[in-house]
Design an enzyme around this catalytic site. Structure first.
Site, short mmCIF file in Angstrom:
data_model
loop_
_atom_site.label_atom_id
_atom_site.label_comp_id
_atom_site.label_asym_id
_atom_site.label_seq_id
_atom_site.Cartn_x
_atom_site.Cartn_y
_atom_site.Cartn_z
N GLU A 1 -14.86 -11.25 11.29
CA GLU A 1 -16.05 -10.68 12.51
C GLU A 1 -15.74 -9.46 12.69
OE1 GLU A 1 -17.23 -13.39 15.76
OE2 GLU A 1 -17.40 -15.10 13.59
N ASN B 1 -11.22 -12.32 13.55
CA ASN B 1 -11.83 -12.02 14.47
C ASN B 1 -11.47 -10.85 15.40
OD1 ASN B 1 -13.63 -13.37 13.28
ND2 ASN B 1 -14.03 -15.08 14.19
N GLU C 1 -12.19 -19.88 15.41
CA GLU C 1 -11.58 -19.41 16.56
C GLU C 1 -11.17 -20.82 17.01
OE1 GLU C 1 -14.20 -16.51 18.52
OE2 GLU C 1 -13.50 -14.88 17.83
N TYR D 1 -12.93 -8.52 18.59
CA TYR D 1 -14.22 -7.37 19.07
C TYR D 1 -13.37 -6.11 19.91
CZ TYR D 1 -17.40 -10.75 17.22
OH TYR D 1 -18.45 -11.16 15.99
N ARG E 1 -20.92 -14.65 4.91
CA ARG E 1 -20.31 -15.59 5.95
C ARG E 1 -21.30 -16.54 6.67
NH1 ARG E 1 -16.45 -15.43 10.96
NH2 ARG E 1 -16.15 -17.65 11.11
N HIS F 1 -17.94 -23.99 12.85
CA HIS F 1 -18.78 -23.20 14.07
C HIS F 1 -18.90 -23.72 14.85
CE1 HIS F 1 -18.79 -18.45 14.02
NE2 HIS F 1 -18.89 -18.54 15.04
C1 BGC Z 1 -17.83 -16.38 17.78
C2 BGC Z 1 -19.22 -15.65 17.06
C3 BGC Z 1 -19.40 -15.28 18.56
C4 BGC Z 1 -19.02 -13.34 18.00
C5 BGC Z 1 -19.54 -12.24 19.59
C6 BGC Z 1 -17.30 -15.08 17.99
O1 BGC Z 1 -16.71 -15.23 19.86
O2 BGC Z 1 -17.03 -16.46 16.44
O3 BGC Z 1 -20.19 -17.07 17.95
O4 BGC Z 1 -21.33 -14.73 18.56
O5 BGC Z 1 -17.69 -13.79 18.48
O6 BGC Z 1 -19.50 -13.36 20.77
#
Ligand code: BGC
Length: 484
Positions: free
Chosen positions: A378, A308, A166, A310, A76, A121
């Site tokens: 992601e 995405n 995002e 985290y 990607r 992006h």
């Molecule tokens: C984004 C990426 C970023 C990643 C890590 C996401 O919000 O799409 O571009 O590097 O988080 O923070």
């Protein structure tokens, strides 16, 4: 040890601005991040810029060697709008920009790696920002035209398109706060204008694909949304409400118009912003309405849910002090405090390790977004400071993937692809070069931007080769030298 489900494809991701460099090569014009980094280095934590980044514009063939080394099924990456359309408009296609992406796509395919292309992006042509950027409703036309150029140029070979990455991060951080370019900070107004236009611009790009290209090109097209889970700090009714509001503001705002059966913005957000606006003396809600026609136009316009993820945040309203956030603002409209509770702190707050959060977020998408195919676009772990031995990153991937498998096997979530962020260290937006998310370490002091495999690259390579997750292990692979 857990077997990965058959059919779950594995890949890695990057984005144009974060890796390409060559910011003014040939006829490429500046975009909003170029401008911000050049004019205000103090807005970037380490005052760096991405003029060179990983120099992937020059060294993309080495990136492909790394992808081959890992054995990924897809890659990607994103296309830089002003590199392909130097005027921002579809009146002129850059030959140099075209050649670059054309070669990249052809070489990926020649190596059996599927290109997954993000159309936007975050690198908006500066001249379009000068006219208001995402706050100007004409962006719907400009973005649609740009997407159409890409389908025409590359759609014979690209079968997986992500329109926009995002929306919240650049819409809210860019137009309602001073965090991301273009830092307009029209708090309480700008972020909602941008949000509405982003949804409609995405829908335009999807409709163009659907009506003009799908039959012949036979690909898929969807949007990627940040789905860091939002929950409540406690079981108190007040906190539960705060958690429910938070997930609607943070994830629902962009998901609901596209994936729900009802369409439009989520009720909770509509109600809160309308009430706050009235209290503040505005003659109408600061959240713009969609017309009935726009609601229909945006509904159902994604072939998959680009996901995405985290970390997770927990909300409470009991400690929230009105006035602690600017009034009006998105944060004040939500009107709740958050923390990450007592989970493993990551070195960057937004990667606090809360693995069950990803399972909850997947289930939320299944239940609230009409059970779509979920494409995890992601997931990854960032550190400050590098080093080739990265047990924390491997541990993060093990735990998150373990929860993803639970979501698939026990909750029936339809996860079709998984993407690690990121192939290599790159320019991490307002953190600059200081934050490292790479499976490969990049030496930014080296003119050739030497890339070296971390232990996590070896671990991911093994996951792909064996299709077996060693979630019960804590050991990490022996470090071997692999330099690209
Ligand atoms: C984004 C990426 C970023 C990643 C890590 C996401 O919000 O799409 O571009 O590097 O988080 O923070």
């Amino acid at each position: 040890m857990r077997k990965l489900p058959q059919g779950l494809k594995l890949g890695v991701a990057t984005a144009s601005f974060q890796i390409e460099g060559a910011w003014n090569t040939a006829d490429k014009t500046p975009h909003i991040w170029d401008t911000m980094c050049h004019d205000h280095p103090e807005y970037i934590k380490d005052k760096t810029n991405a003029d060179d980044a990983c120099k992937s514009f020059e060294f993309y063939e080495r990136d492909i060697e790394m992808l081959k080394f890992l054995g990924v099924e897809f890659y990607r990456f994103s296309i830089s709008w002003p590199r392909i359309l130097p005027t921002g408009y579809a009146n002129k296609i850059s030959e140099t920009g075209y050649q670059y992406y054309n070669n990249l796509i052809n070489k990926l395919l020649a190596n059996n790696i599927e290109p997954v292309v993000t159309i936007y992006h975050w690198d908006l042509p500066q001249n379009l920002q000068d006219l208001g950027g995402w706050a100007n409703p004409l962006i719907v036309d400009w973005f649609g035209d740009y997407a159409k150029v890409l389908y025409k140029l590359f759609g014979d070979r690209v079968k997986s398109w992500i329109t926009i990455n995002e929306p919240k991060q650049f819409g809210v951080f860019g137009y309602g706060m001073e965090r991301f370019a273009p830092r307009i900070n029209a708090a309480g107004i700008g972020e909602y204008l941008a949000t509405k236009n982003i949804v409609l611009a995405h829908a335009r790009a999807w409709h163009i694909y659907d009506e003009e290209f799908r039959n012949t090109q036979k690909g898929e097209c969807g949007i990627t949304i940040a789905t860091d889970f939002r929950g409540a700090v406690s079981d108190s009714p007040e906190d539960i409400e705060a958690g429910l509001d938070a997930i609607e503001f943070e994830v629902g705002l962009h998901s609901h118009p596209i994936f729900s059966s009802k369409g439009g913005f989520p009720d909770r957000v509509v109600r809160r912003v309308a009430a706050k606006s009235a209290e503040q003396g505005f003659p109408r809600s600061r959240l713009p309405e969609f017309t009935a026609e726009e609601i229909e136009y945006a509904k159902g316009t994604s072939d998959f849910y680009g996901f995405n993820h985290y970390s997770t945040r927990y909300y409470t309203r009991s400690t929230y002090t009105p006035g602690s956030q600017p009034i009006p603002s998105y944060a004040d409209d939500l009107g709740a405090d958050f923390n990450y509770l007592d989970y493993e702190p990551g070195l960057l707050p937004h990667v606090t390790v809360i693995p069950p959060g990803i399972r909850k977020a997947l289930k939320w998408v299944k239940d609230n977004c009409n059970n779509p195919p979920i494409f995890i676009t992601e997931n990854g772990f960032g550190t400050i400071g590098g080093g080739l031995r990265d047990p924390e990153r491997i541990s993060y991937y093990r735990k998150y993937l373990d929860n993803i498998l639970d979501a698939i096997e026990e909750d029936g979530c339809n996860v079709v692809k998984y993407t690690a962020w990121s192939l290599m260290d790159n320019f991490e937006w307002d953190s600059g070069l200081s934050a490292k998310f790479g499976l490969f370490q990049v030496d930014f002091d080296d003119e050739n931007k030497k890339r070296t495999a971390r232990t996590s690259a070896l671990w991911y390579k093994n996951l792909i080769a064996t299709r077996t997750l060693d979630s019960n292990k804590t050991s990490i692979p022996e470090l071997e030298e692999h330099v690209f």
